[in-house]
Write a protein that holds these residues in place. Sequence first.
Motif, PDB file in Angstrom:
ATOM      1  N   TYR A  89     -14.633 -31.183 -35.727  1.00  0.00           N
ATOM      2  CA  TYR A  89     -15.171 -32.170 -34.801  1.00  0.00           C
ATOM      3  C   TYR A  89     -16.022 -33.098 -35.655  1.00  0.00           C
ATOM      4  O   TYR A  89     -17.077 -32.708 -36.143  1.00  0.00           O
ATOM      5  CB  TYR A  89     -15.973 -31.481 -33.699  1.00  0.00           C
ATOM      6  N   LEU A  92     -19.757 -33.842 -35.090  1.00  0.00           N
ATOM      7  CA  LEU A  92     -20.716 -32.741 -35.190  1.00  0.00           C
ATOM      8  C   LEU A  92     -20.948 -32.440 -36.675  1.00  0.00           C
ATOM      9  O   LEU A  92     -20.046 -32.594 -37.492  1.00  0.00           O
ATOM     10  CB  LEU A  92     -20.176 -31.491 -34.492  1.00  0.00           C
ATOM     11  N   LEU A 100     -20.478 -23.901 -33.170  1.00  0.00           N
ATOM     12  CA  LEU A 100     -19.537 -24.002 -32.055  1.00  0.00           C
ATOM     13  C   LEU A 100     -18.422 -22.965 -32.210  1.00  0.00           C
ATOM     14  O   LEU A 100     -18.050 -22.280 -31.260  1.00  0.00           O
ATOM     15  CB  LEU A 100     -18.955 -25.417 -32.031  1.00  0.00           C
ATOM     16  N   ALA A 103     -19.696 -19.613 -31.315  1.00  0.00           N
ATOM     17  CA  ALA A 103     -19.892 -19.491 -29.866  1.00  0.00           C
ATOM     18  C   ALA A 103     -18.561 -19.224 -29.171  1.00  0.00           C
ATOM     19  O   ALA A 103     -18.471 -18.368 -28.285  1.00  0.00           O
ATOM     20  CB  ALA A 103     -20.523 -20.762 -29.313  1.00  0.00           C
ATOM     21  N   TYR A 104     -17.512 -19.931 -29.578  1.00  0.00           N
ATOM     22  CA  TYR A 104     -16.203 -19.723 -28.965  1.00  0.00           C
ATOM     23  C   TYR A 104     -15.599 -18.375 -29.347  1.00  0.00           C
ATOM     24  O   TYR A 104     -14.874 -17.767 -28.568  1.00  0.00           O
ATOM     25  CB  TYR A 104     -15.231 -20.843 -29.363  1.00  0.00           C
TER      26      TYR A 104
ATOM     27  N   LEU B   7     -20.277 -25.253 -23.317  1.00  0.00           N
ATOM     28  CA  LEU B   7     -19.869 -25.550 -24.694  1.00  0.00           C
ATOM     29  C   LEU B   7     -19.151 -26.897 -24.784  1.00  0.00           C
ATOM     30  O   LEU B   7     -19.330 -27.648 -25.733  1.00  0.00           O
ATOM     31  CB  LEU B   7     -18.957 -24.437 -25.235  1.00  0.00           C
ATOM     32  N   GLU B   8     -18.331 -27.184 -23.771  1.00  0.00           N
ATOM     33  CA  GLU B   8     -17.632 -28.472 -23.754  1.00  0.00           C
ATOM     34  C   GLU B   8     -18.622 -29.622 -23.738  1.00  0.00           C
ATOM     35  O   GLU B   8     -18.478 -30.601 -24.468  1.00  0.00           O
ATOM     36  CB  GLU B   8     -16.714 -28.584 -22.518  1.00  0.00           C
ATOM     37  N   LYS B  10     -21.651 -29.608 -24.717  1.00  0.00           N
ATOM     38  CA  LYS B  10     -22.385 -29.634 -25.984  1.00  0.00           C
ATOM     39  C   LYS B  10     -21.537 -30.308 -27.070  1.00  0.00           C
ATOM     40  O   LYS B  10     -22.021 -31.115 -27.855  1.00  0.00           O
ATOM     41  CB  LYS B  10     -22.675 -28.181 -26.386  1.00  0.00           C
ATOM     42  N   LYS B  11     -20.260 -29.973 -27.045  1.00  0.00           N
ATOM     43  CA  LYS B  11     -19.348 -30.452 -28.079  1.00  0.00           C
ATOM     44  C   LYS B  11     -19.191 -31.972 -28.048  1.00  0.00           C
ATOM     45  O   LYS B  11     -19.087 -32.610 -29.076  1.00  0.00           O
ATOM     46  CB  LYS B  11     -17.992 -29.768 -27.840  1.00  0.00           C
ATOM     47  N   LYS B  13     -21.283 -34.256 -26.735  1.00  0.00           N
ATOM     48  CA  LYS B  13     -22.522 -35.033 -26.705  1.00  0.00           C
ATOM     49  C   LYS B  13     -22.451 -36.154 -25.660  1.00  0.00           C
ATOM     50  O   LYS B  13     -22.117 -37.294 -25.976  1.00  0.00           O
ATOM     51  CB  LYS B  13     -22.810 -35.612 -28.093  1.00  0.00           C
TER      52      LYS B  13
END
Lengths: 307, 232
Positions: A89, A92, A100, A103-104, B7-8, B10-11, B13
């Motif tokens: 990403y 990020l 991330l 977390a996943y 999470l989505e 957060k990803k 922004k």
Amino acid sequence: MDYVVQTRNLTKTFQGHDVVSNVTMNIRQGEIYGFLGPNGAGKSTIMKLLTNMIKPSHGEVTIFGEPLKHDSFDYLKRIGSMIEYPIFYEKLTARENLELHCAYMGYHSKQAIRDVLDRVGLENVENKLPKDFSLGMRQRLCVARAIITKPEFLILDEPINGLDPAGIKAMRKLFKTLNQEYGMTLLISSHIIGEIEQIADTIGVIKGGKLIEEASMESIKARNKEYIELVTSNQKKAAMVLHDKLGINNFKVVDDQTIRIYAADVPQSAISKTLILEDINIESIEKKRTTLEEYFVKKVELDQVVS
Amino acid sequence: MFHLIRLESKKFKLGWFVKGTILANIIILSILCIIPVVEKSEGTEMLKDVTGVFTISGAGVRGVFIVFAAVLISKMIIQEFRNRTMFIMFSYPINRKKILSAKLILIVLMTFIAMTISHIVVIFSFIGLNQIFHFTSAMSLTSSDVLAEIIKIIMFSLTTAVAALVPLYFGMRNYSTPATIISSLLIVSVTCQSMGPNFSLAGIIYIPLALAIIALGIVVLAIRKIDRIDLN
């Protein structure tokens, strides 16, 4: 024997063309499996089939002892992968990307990110964006992401792409460590023979979507025995002497001047002595071994890139 | 599921969405204030009562957020396929159906909340400003009117937020952002059109309702298909 992956007649067809054709491969638990083949041979496609990114047209995959179905996903928590090129990403930071991922994956360890970045040799980059990285750095970050959760099975597609020689060496050491210390099973693809030769326990050679050979490194080495290479101006007479006087039948005339003698029981000194006594001019005589590179180039026309 | 939705968000922004919402509110409110002034000079008055204000502001707000929803679809779904980050997502031990559902729920929720709040803010700001600056005739609202309007706003926002998923179908065909945005404009043109004081498509709830049903069908198909998609 326990296998992490077994495929039976695995085939993937895209628009009527078999990209992967009848591949039956076996990856044993705890080994490093080197996947060797030229670009476009189907290595990445097989890796995608193993991770369920694409679905097989025919054949089956058994992974961790369970048959893979089109909607299987639970097994993915035991796998770390990097297929084709490193994807992130881009908005990020390196740290956020790894956070991330954890977390996943359901992996929680505060220290893990710093540890893994150290392991792959990336320092002071945590708060930088991957788009500002060089290809080598992206590659390292991608390896970091694949190994951060300490998976049982690691799939790495051309992991040394874009790395400098020191980076390649460090990466090789890392793979060995992961394999030996953590007992990880690794599937590593490369088109560079020298690289695979140094780390793999088993080699799978793929060309045109077909697995043309799968063998242990040891058996391949044993198959490529030593020979004596003789260079002489009088090649015909030399061949006669070898046959008549020394009783050697196992030799091969390579060109006008060169003969390869595969008789391991006849010492080199005896051969040279006999040839000199028969008044045959010896330009050179030396012991040689077929390199793996020669062996594989015979198998597939590979890019002969030596690291 | 809540974890995935979190999470989505957060990803991706999503600060831009909040900023965009505020900006859109200001623009819609400004246009709403200008309309009666222009109309007065032309002699036709559309914004003479609360119903008129409700219809026009509703058309504006919903129109904007249908396009916003398409942008969300594009960023959170279409671009994940195009940038191949879906490879990362599908390498996780999470049901693909759940991944897609989490994204769609987040899109609908954000669109619905932004639409509802914006509509309420725009209407009441206009009525308030009208009392000070007298753009048009005075408007009075009883508390039962207010309640009825708010329920109506919620109904419209909910159906429109779901209907705003229709562009998913066009976007997913070739993972195309332009197709997603352009198809959202088509949805805007049928749900938010106003053709004068007596007839307005924006006031008919059956249109977004029908589209919402179609959108649900599209969503069901997309979720059913997601397990069979080849990421190549």
